[in-house]
Write a protein that holds these residues in place. Structure first.
Motif, short mmCIF file in Angstrom:
data_model
loop_
_atom_site.label_atom_id
_atom_site.label_comp_id
_atom_site.label_asym_id
_atom_site.label_seq_id
_atom_site.Cartn_x
_atom_site.Cartn_y
_atom_site.Cartn_z
N ASP A 72 0.81 -1.23 0.11
CA ASP A 72 -0.04 0.02 -0.04
C ASP A 72 0.92 1.26 0.14
O ASP A 72 1.43 1.72 1.23
CB ASP A 72 -0.99 0.24 1.27
CG ASP A 72 -1.83 1.18 1.13
OD1 ASP A 72 -2.22 1.90 0.08
OD2 ASP A 72 -2.67 1.32 2.24
N SER A 73 1.31 1.55 -1.32
CA SER A 73 2.10 3.02 -1.45
C SER A 73 3.54 2.63 -0.66
O SER A 73 3.77 3.80 0.16
CB SER A 73 1.38 4.21 -0.92
OG SER A 73 0.28 4.52 -1.91
N GLY A 74 3.98 1.63 -0.81
CA GLY A 74 5.29 1.31 0.12
C GLY A 74 5.07 0.76 1.43
O GLY A 74 6.16 0.17 2.06
N TYR A 75 3.88 0.67 1.88
CA TYR A 75 3.75 -0.04 3.09
C TYR A 75 3.47 -1.57 2.87
O TYR A 75 2.40 -1.88 2.24
CB TYR A 75 2.51 0.41 4.03
CG TYR A 75 2.31 -0.31 5.34
CD1 TYR A 75 3.13 -0.38 6.40
CD2 TYR A 75 0.97 -1.32 5.45
CE1 TYR A 75 3.19 -1.26 7.34
CE2 TYR A 75 1.10 -2.01 6.43
CZ TYR A 75 1.81 -2.02 7.71
OH TYR A 75 1.76 -2.78 8.66
N ILE A 76 4.29 -2.44 3.26
CA ILE A 76 3.92 -3.92 2.81
C ILE A 76 3.79 -4.71 4.04
O ILE A 76 4.35 -4.50 5.20
CB ILE A 76 5.30 -4.27 2.25
CG1 ILE A 76 5.68 -3.79 0.93
CG2 ILE A 76 5.43 -5.95 2.08
CD1 ILE A 76 7.34 -3.80 0.31
#
Length: 207
Positions: A60-64
């Motif tokens: 999510d936009s870089g949040y994994i």
């Protein structure tokens, strides 16, 4: 909003519960299907996303984040305008958590395991998985006798976590016919706006 990337395999109930939650929350997402048969989930680049080489995982936009139940919690607490998906009162929140544990334990070792045998040839005890499924379903049938949802008076992430493998239990040789309350619960989930189903395997192919 940038679409959330969902790493998945289409016939996984773990992946489907996340996709279902994304759909019910009307969140934009794109699916990235991994070639599990050729060990794409064990490739070094994917292990950077999911250290245990499991699906699903989201970016999510870089949040994994990996782990389907954890993803449900994250999506709801981040994006849901309706806070009822995870009730705030302690007793109902605890009920939700207990059903997430059921999803990770009895559902996994019951209907999920039975389906792994018939669809993917997993070296598991098929008859034991079927027996565990019926023990679980008998309990759920009674639990749902005078209620519509598993943990609350409305749908919660407990229902989403439980749905996929139970709905597809017949693919694993587990008959749902004896459980009218359970089938009615499945129907209520399927009637939710923006519901999306999981890719089914025709029963004839499993013979």
């Amino acid at each position: 909003m940038t679409p959330i990337k969902l790493y998945r395999t289409p016939k996984s109930g773990h992946c489907h519960r996340v996709e279902l939650m994304l759909a019910l929350l009307d969140l934009p997402y794109e699916t990235i299907d991994l070639d599990m048969a050729n060990a794409a989930h064990k490739a070094p680049d994917y292990l950077q996303i999911s250290p245990f080489g499991q699906v699903p995982a989201i970016d999510d936009s870089g949040y994994i984040l990996a782990d389907s139940n954890a993803i449900l919690v994250y999506l709801v607490q981040t994006y849901a305008k309706d806070t009822g998906w995870i009730p705030r009162d302690a007793k109902t929140a605890a009920e939700v958590q207990s059903w997430l544990t059921v999803a990770a334990d009895q559902i996994y070792s019951g209907p999920c395991a039975a389906r792994l045998v018939t669809l993917f040839g997993a070296p598991l005890d098929h008859q034991a998985a079927i027996a565990k499924s019926h023990t679980l379903f008998q309990y759920m049938e009674t639990h749902l006798n005078n209620r519509s949802w598993l943990a609350s008076e409305r749908i919660t992430i407990a229902d989403i976590a439980g749905y996929s493998y139970i709905a597809h239990a017949p693919e694993g040789g587990v008959d749902l016919a004896p459980y009218p309350n359970l089938r009615a619960w499945l129907n209520r989930i399927e009637a939710e706006p923006k519901f999306v189903g999981m890719l089914a395997s025709p029963i004839a192919e499993l013979a």
